[in-house]
Design a protein around this motif. Sequence first.
Motif, PDB file in Angstrom:
ATOM      1  N   VAL A 126       7.755  16.513  -2.287  1.00  0.00           N
ATOM      2  CA  VAL A 126       6.372  16.771  -1.877  1.00  0.00           C
ATOM      3  C   VAL A 126       5.624  15.453  -1.714  1.00  0.00           C
ATOM      4  N   SER A 127       5.717  14.593  -2.723  1.00  0.00           N
ATOM      5  CA  SER A 127       4.911  13.379  -2.666  1.00  0.00           C
ATOM      6  C   SER A 127       5.415  12.436  -1.574  1.00  0.00           C
ATOM      7  N   LEU A 128       6.734  12.269  -1.471  1.00  0.00           N
ATOM      8  CA  LEU A 128       7.251  11.390  -0.415  1.00  0.00           C
ATOM      9  C   LEU A 128       6.924  11.955   0.956  1.00  0.00           C
ATOM     10  N   GLY A 129       7.058  13.263   1.090  1.00  0.00           N
ATOM     11  CA  GLY A 129       6.776  13.897   2.369  1.00  0.00           C
ATOM     12  C   GLY A 129       5.350  13.628   2.825  1.00  0.00           C
ATOM     13  N   VAL A 130       4.415  13.866   1.936  1.00  0.00           N
ATOM     14  CA  VAL A 130       3.002  13.678   2.295  1.00  0.00           C
ATOM     15  C   VAL A 130       2.708  12.203   2.582  1.00  0.00           C
ATOM     16  N   VAL A 131       3.174  11.326   1.704  1.00  0.00           N
ATOM     17  CA  VAL A 131       2.859   9.901   1.874  1.00  0.00           C
ATOM     18  C   VAL A 131       3.480   9.351   3.153  1.00  0.00           C
ATOM     19  N   PHE A 132       4.772   9.582   3.350  1.00  0.00           N
ATOM     20  CA  PHE A 132       5.404   9.051   4.557  1.00  0.00           C
ATOM     21  C   PHE A 132       4.836   9.691   5.811  1.00  0.00           C
ATOM     22  N   GLY A 133       4.564  10.981   5.717  1.00  0.00           N
ATOM     23  CA  GLY A 133       3.963  11.670   6.850  1.00  0.00           C
ATOM     24  C   GLY A 133       2.665  10.988   7.273  1.00  0.00           C
ATOM     25  N   LEU A 134       1.781  10.780   6.303  1.00  0.00           N
ATOM     26  CA  LEU A 134       0.493  10.157   6.613  1.00  0.00           C
ATOM     27  C   LEU A 134       0.681   8.694   7.044  1.00  0.00           C
TER      28      LEU A 134
ATOM     29  N   ALA B 213       0.619   4.821  11.506  1.00  0.00           N
ATOM     30  CA  ALA B 213       1.236   3.828  12.395  1.00  0.00           C
ATOM     31  C   ALA B 213       1.054   4.222  13.848  1.00  0.00           C
ATOM     32  N   ILE B 214       1.214   5.513  14.122  1.00  0.00           N
ATOM     33  CA  ILE B 214       1.065   5.989  15.505  1.00  0.00           C
ATOM     34  C   ILE B 214      -0.382   5.816  15.968  1.00  0.00           C
TER      35      ILE B 214
ATOM     36  N   THR C 211       0.829  -1.211   0.000  1.00  0.00           N
ATOM     37  CA  THR C 211       0.000   0.000   0.000  1.00  0.00           C
ATOM     38  C   THR C 211       0.861   1.258   0.000  1.00  0.00           C
ATOM     39  N   LEU C 212       1.940   1.207   0.792  1.00  0.00           N
ATOM     40  CA  LEU C 212       2.841   2.357   0.862  1.00  0.00           C
ATOM     41  C   LEU C 212       3.416   2.649  -0.528  1.00  0.00           C
ATOM     42  N   CYS C 213       3.888   1.597  -1.183  1.00  0.00           N
ATOM     43  CA  CYS C 213       4.410   1.718  -2.551  1.00  0.00           C
ATOM     44  C   CYS C 213       3.370   2.336  -3.479  1.00  0.00           C
ATOM     45  N   ALA C 214       2.184   1.764  -3.430  1.00  0.00           N
ATOM     46  CA  ALA C 214       1.119   2.191  -4.333  1.00  0.00           C
ATOM     47  C   ALA C 214       0.747   3.651  -4.067  1.00  0.00           C
ATOM     48  N   ALA C 215       0.768   4.033  -2.785  1.00  0.00           N
ATOM     49  CA  ALA C 215       0.428   5.418  -2.442  1.00  0.00           C
ATOM     50  C   ALA C 215       1.461   6.377  -3.016  1.00  0.00           C
ATOM     51  N   ILE C 216       2.741   5.969  -2.936  1.00  0.00           N
ATOM     52  CA  ILE C 216       3.798   6.830  -3.485  1.00  0.00           C
ATOM     53  C   ILE C 216       3.607   6.974  -5.000  1.00  0.00           C
ATOM     54  N   GLN C 217       3.328   5.860  -5.645  1.00  0.00           N
ATOM     55  CA  GLN C 217       3.114   5.913  -7.097  1.00  0.00           C
ATOM     56  C   GLN C 217       1.980   6.880  -7.453  1.00  0.00           C
ATOM     57  N   ALA C 218       0.863   6.714  -6.754  1.00  0.00           N
ATOM     58  CA  ALA C 218      -0.306   7.527  -7.068  1.00  0.00           C
ATOM     59  C   ALA C 218      -0.056   8.996  -6.773  1.00  0.00           C
ATOM     60  N   MET C 219       0.615   9.248  -5.653  1.00  0.00           N
ATOM     61  CA  MET C 219       0.891  10.637  -5.264  1.00  0.00           C
ATOM     62  C   MET C 219       1.848  11.283  -6.268  1.00  0.00           C
ATOM     63  N   ASN C 220       2.871  10.544  -6.680  1.00  0.00           N
ATOM     64  CA  ASN C 220       3.784  11.053  -7.712  1.00  0.00           C
ATOM     65  C   ASN C 220       3.028  11.411  -8.977  1.00  0.00           C
ATOM     66  N   LEU C 221       2.200  10.499  -9.378  1.00  0.00           N
ATOM     67  CA  LEU C 221       1.421  10.684 -10.601  1.00  0.00           C
ATOM     68  C   LEU C 221       0.544  11.929 -10.479  1.00  0.00           C
ATOM     69  N   GLY C 222      -0.145  12.024  -9.356  1.00  0.00           N
ATOM     70  CA  GLY C 222      -1.051  13.149  -9.146  1.00  0.00           C
ATOM     71  C   GLY C 222      -0.319  14.473  -9.088  1.00  0.00           C
ATOM     72  N   THR C 223       0.808  14.482  -8.362  1.00  0.00           N
ATOM     73  CA  THR C 223       1.530  15.739  -8.190  1.00  0.00           C
ATOM     74  C   THR C 223       2.135  16.204  -9.507  1.00  0.00           C
ATOM     75  N   SER C 224       2.555  15.254 -10.340  1.00  0.00           N
ATOM     76  CA  SER C 224       3.261  15.676 -11.548  1.00  0.00           C
ATOM     77  C   SER C 224       2.348  15.919 -12.741  1.00  0.00           C
ATOM     78  N   VAL C 225       1.178  15.303 -12.749  1.00  0.00           N
ATOM     79  CA  VAL C 225       0.420  15.278 -14.005  1.00  0.00           C
ATOM     80  C   VAL C 225       0.077  16.674 -14.527  1.00  0.00           C
ATOM     81  N   LEU C 226      -0.292  17.588 -13.634  1.00  0.00           N
ATOM     82  CA  LEU C 226      -0.567  18.949 -14.107  1.00  0.00           C
ATOM     83  C   LEU C 226       0.677  19.826 -14.044  1.00  0.00           C
ATOM     84  N   SER C 227       1.495  19.619 -13.004  1.00  0.00           N
ATOM     85  CA  SER C 227       2.602  20.550 -12.782  1.00  0.00           C
ATOM     86  C   SER C 227       3.724  20.369 -13.788  1.00  0.00           C
TER      87      SER C 227
END
Lengths: 267, 296
Positions: free
Chosen positions: A191-199, A204-205, A80-96
């Motif tokens: 940005v994407s790693l920060g948000v994903v790992f943060g969440l 986990a906490i 799930t962590l992997c998949a979240a990073i992939q999706a977040m990368n995709l989302g963050t980059s697609v318009l920017s």
Amino acid sequence: MNMYLHELKSMRRSTLIWICAMIALAAIYFSVYRGIVSDAAGFKRLLGGYPEPVRAALGISVDSITSLLGFYSMIFSFITLCAAIQAMNLGTSVLSKEVRERTADFLLVKPVSRSAVVSAKLLAAFTMIMATDVIYYLAVSLMASMVKTSDYSGRIFFLINLTLFFIQLIFLAIGVAVSVFFAKLKSVIPVSLGVVFGLYMIGAIIAAGKDNAAARFISPFKYFDMTYIIKHTGYEPSYLIAGAGIVIAAIAISYIIYVKKDIHAVN
Amino acid sequence: MSAIEFKKLTKSYGKSRGIIDVNFKVEEGDIFGFIGPNGAGKSTAIRTLLGLIHPTSGSATIFGKSCIEHPQVKKDVGYLPSEVFYYDHMRVIDLLNYSASFYKKDCKKRIRELAEIMDLDLKKKIDDLSFGNRKKVGIVQGLLHDPKLIILDEPTSGLDPLMQQKFFELIRDENKKGATIFFSSHILGEVQRMCNRVALIKEGRIIKLEKMSDLRENNYKRIRIETPAAIDRSFFEMPGVSKLELKDHMVNFLFRGDINTVIRKISQTNIANLLIEEPDLEEIFLHYYEKEGETV
């Protein structure tokens, strides 16, 4: 349609790499499953040695760890962590990326509206996520049927894997919404790693604490509780609604901001 | 209907200046020059026109329609940005085909024609192109759909003189076929060669709008003369001479008027070297500022 196809082309390589990585990760875990089952008692003792909060944070449930679904739901949190990073990368980059690669001046003077641009790009990203999840699901189904030591519920296995799609959808939407607030996003990864790992850490906490029904809304990683899914063969409606709410809100924000945004000259 | 119309267009970026109260029209079939120093607001005006940025107040329209509300109006527009960047991993022909796919007409023949005129290799990857060649891709890309309005933002930078020549010919041909040309530049000579009418912009405001022929009558030349011996200042004090400077054996001034009179004057004395050149834009602007000052 032309924009959609163009986007698909530009995304296919990275998507392929992510699919391979996720399948490889699952394969590595599945390869040790038989070994764990054959020494179930020893493995349970080993895990039992971890303090309770650590086990909760890692999503380990000692009682069910040697059943295929129990084992899979443990390793699934890393997938799930992997998949979240992939999706977040995709989302963050697609318009920017149009601004970052300075091609916005090309695309946005074409006779198409901004919202058509957003739609084409979102649809392409969505397609890539669908492709990722379908291919991944087929691969892990095959692996699971190869390593299983006793029968398991295919329906629950599917429900577990379907959460991958929900999680990706949520992070894709968050990624797009985050990216439209930047005038120029120089680099997507921090940005994407920060948000994903943060969440993920927050998740986990939260998991380690008791009585966390409300706190779980904070991290999308905690919207889908594997133990609940296995027990009830279904999802918790309130979190499902929260996830849908995030997706709808994030996409709505993305459209509104992107349509009104100023695209500045490069220098 | 005007091809382009700016109505009281203002764009401000927080504290820094954008453009203020820009007001003018470009008629269909015109070749219109838009001239000003770097940072004067030319690109801001063009980007607002194209709907890339949103006006703070006022409006900018193409064929009577705003690009933001009516994106379809952009199908008649060809735009060549000052700096050209495209999807690096694509081949030139793929990019051009992608560009053509937005216009719902067959542009294949025109792409080949333009590539031949501009001497552009369609099979190369865009990453491998030099700055000048990228610019050529930009030119072909901007013209391949036979636009009715061509917007050029400092189009010649990066092109060698031979290519500039070909490019200007191409633009003139498009104009003969009926296209309106909006030509932004900071090089006065370029605009003088091409344009019928011109707007001057400085510090975000339009300071002058006139026919090119009028601007030519105000034709200033910067004249530098080197003399073998020192020469008296009064020798060059004649009508049309301004900003006269003498230093050692160098004479330096701006001249406006019939060029023959000053040539005759120079021929009366012994000179070692003579240089007659276009004054730079700053000097022309200075002139307009001074004129405005007079009328106030």
